[in-house]
Design a protein around this motif. Structure first.
Motif, PDB file in Angstrom:
ATOM      1  N   MET A  78      -1.834  34.074 -44.180  1.00  0.00           N
ATOM      2  CA  MET A  78      -1.665  34.139 -42.658  1.00  0.00           C
ATOM      3  C   MET A  78      -0.518  33.445 -42.206  1.00  0.00           C
ATOM      4  O   MET A  78      -0.313  32.397 -42.436  1.00  0.00           O
ATOM      5  CB  MET A  78      -2.941  33.821 -41.841  1.00  0.00           C
ATOM      6  N   THR A  79       0.616  33.990 -41.484  1.00  0.00           N
ATOM      7  CA  THR A  79       1.604  33.564 -40.853  1.00  0.00           C
ATOM      8  C   THR A  79       1.203  33.117 -39.310  1.00  0.00           C
ATOM      9  O   THR A  79       0.914  34.156 -38.833  1.00  0.00           O
ATOM     10  CB  THR A  79       2.877  34.322 -40.973  1.00  0.00           C
ATOM     11  N   THR A  80       1.250  32.157 -38.844  1.00  0.00           N
ATOM     12  CA  THR A  80       1.048  31.588 -37.585  1.00  0.00           C
ATOM     13  C   THR A  80       2.393  31.334 -36.796  1.00  0.00           C
ATOM     14  O   THR A  80       2.874  30.399 -37.450  1.00  0.00           O
ATOM     15  CB  THR A  80      -0.181  30.665 -37.394  1.00  0.00           C
ATOM     16  N   ARG A  81       2.673  31.880 -35.692  1.00  0.00           N
ATOM     17  CA  ARG A  81       3.648  31.477 -34.866  1.00  0.00           C
ATOM     18  C   ARG A  81       3.221  30.912 -33.701  1.00  0.00           C
ATOM     19  O   ARG A  81       2.448  31.656 -32.846  1.00  0.00           O
ATOM     20  CB  ARG A  81       4.899  32.176 -34.767  1.00  0.00           C
ATOM     21  N   ILE A  82       3.824  29.787 -33.123  1.00  0.00           N
ATOM     22  CA  ILE A  82       3.744  29.109 -31.841  1.00  0.00           C
ATOM     23  C   ILE A  82       4.939  29.453 -31.001  1.00  0.00           C
ATOM     24  O   ILE A  82       6.029  29.097 -31.370  1.00  0.00           O
ATOM     25  CB  ILE A  82       3.187  27.762 -31.845  1.00  0.00           C
ATOM     26  N   GLU A  83       4.667  30.226 -29.657  1.00  0.00           N
ATOM     27  CA  GLU A  83       5.855  30.273 -28.871  1.00  0.00           C
ATOM     28  C   GLU A  83       5.990  29.455 -27.435  1.00  0.00           C
ATOM     29  O   GLU A  83       4.742  29.510 -26.896  1.00  0.00           O
ATOM     30  CB  GLU A  83       6.171  31.815 -28.606  1.00  0.00           C
ATOM     31  N   LEU A  84       6.785  28.528 -27.409  1.00  0.00           N
ATOM     32  CA  LEU A  84       6.820  28.004 -25.990  1.00  0.00           C
ATOM     33  C   LEU A  84       7.801  28.546 -25.124  1.00  0.00           C
ATOM     34  O   LEU A  84       9.035  28.497 -25.689  1.00  0.00           O
ATOM     35  CB  LEU A  84       6.759  26.563 -25.968  1.00  0.00           C
ATOM     36  N   GLU A  85       7.668  29.188 -24.332  1.00  0.00           N
ATOM     37  CA  GLU A  85       8.790  29.857 -23.286  1.00  0.00           C
ATOM     38  C   GLU A  85       9.169  29.270 -22.057  1.00  0.00           C
ATOM     39  O   GLU A  85       8.183  28.822 -21.229  1.00  0.00           O
ATOM     40  CB  GLU A  85       8.342  31.363 -22.941  1.00  0.00           C
ATOM     41  N   ALA A  86      10.486  29.227 -21.794  1.00  0.00           N
ATOM     42  CA  ALA A  86      10.952  28.829 -20.695  1.00  0.00           C
ATOM     43  C   ALA A  86      10.597  27.323 -20.306  1.00  0.00           C
ATOM     44  O   ALA A  86      10.143  27.097 -19.162  1.00  0.00           O
ATOM     45  CB  ALA A  86      10.724  29.593 -19.499  1.00  0.00           C
ATOM     46  N   MET A  87      10.597  26.355 -20.926  1.00  0.00           N
ATOM     47  CA  MET A  87      10.700  24.985 -20.671  1.00  0.00           C
ATOM     48  C   MET A  87      11.808  24.603 -19.983  1.00  0.00           C
ATOM     49  O   MET A  87      13.031  24.529 -20.420  1.00  0.00           O
ATOM     50  CB  MET A  87      10.511  23.966 -21.896  1.00  0.00           C
ATOM     51  N   LYS A  88      11.565  24.248 -18.850  1.00  0.00           N
ATOM     52  CA  LYS A  88      12.735  23.850 -17.961  1.00  0.00           C
ATOM     53  C   LYS A  88      12.987  22.255 -17.750  1.00  0.00           C
ATOM     54  O   LYS A  88      11.890  21.422 -17.556  1.00  0.00           O
ATOM     55  CB  LYS A  88      12.417  24.574 -16.432  1.00  0.00           C
ATOM     56  N   PHE A  89      14.296  21.952 -17.809  1.00  0.00           N
ATOM     57  CA  PHE A  89      14.803  20.569 -17.570  1.00  0.00           C
ATOM     58  C   PHE A  89      15.858  20.580 -16.971  1.00  0.00           C
ATOM     59  O   PHE A  89      16.784  21.468 -16.910  1.00  0.00           O
ATOM     60  CB  PHE A  89      15.026  20.105 -18.971  1.00  0.00           C
ATOM     61  N   TYR A  90      16.188  19.382 -16.160  1.00  0.00           N
ATOM     62  CA  TYR A  90      17.453  19.204 -15.331  1.00  0.00           C
ATOM     63  C   TYR A  90      18.005  17.971 -16.380  1.00  0.00           C
ATOM     64  O   TYR A  90      17.338  16.985 -16.644  1.00  0.00           O
ATOM     65  CB  TYR A  90      17.223  18.672 -13.981  1.00  0.00           C
TER      66      TYR A  90
END
Length: 120
Positions: free
Chosen positions: A1-13
């Motif tokens: 099984m392939t597992t992918r974790i996605e973290l979207e739109a982490m915002k930084f100044y």
């Protein structure tokens, strides 16, 4: 099984830019990640220690974003290497780092770099 974790739109100044003024004034940046790892055990166990902790991933990205760079390519490369160092179970990383409203005299929403790396 392939597992992918996605973290979207982490915002930084942050303070990345070629021009000294960019490193002084700063700008808004967005980081998107897709992390691939063998997480079959977590799928079955329902235990945090069997997966990749999203909060820990965010902390690694935040730490690297706090270090000024002239180029977003350099900042993205540092993030990639830091993630692999903290999470050796990763088999692939795809990272997109976008600088919003880049200061080059045009109406452009963002300028981005996308890095992908696969590990054996």
């Amino acid at each position: 099984m392939t597992t992918r974790i996605e973290l979207e739109a982490m915002k930084f100044y942050a303070y990345h830019g070629v021009m000294p003024q960019e490193r002084k004034v700063g700008n808004n940046f967005v980081v998107n990640l897709i992390l691939t790892a063998p997480l079959d055990k977590a799928v079955m166990s329902d235990e945090l220690e069997d997966t990749i902790n999203y909060a820990a991933v965010y902390a690694v990205v935040k730490e690297q974003m706090e270090k000024p760079s002239k180029l977003i390519e350099h900042a993205a490369g540092r993030i990639l290497q830091a993630l692999k160092g903290h999470f050796p179970q990763l088999t692939a990383i795809e990272l997109k780092l976008a600088k919003l409203n880049p200061p080059f005299g045009g109406d452009v929403y963002s300028a981005s770099i996308i890095l992908s790396e696969t590990y054996c």
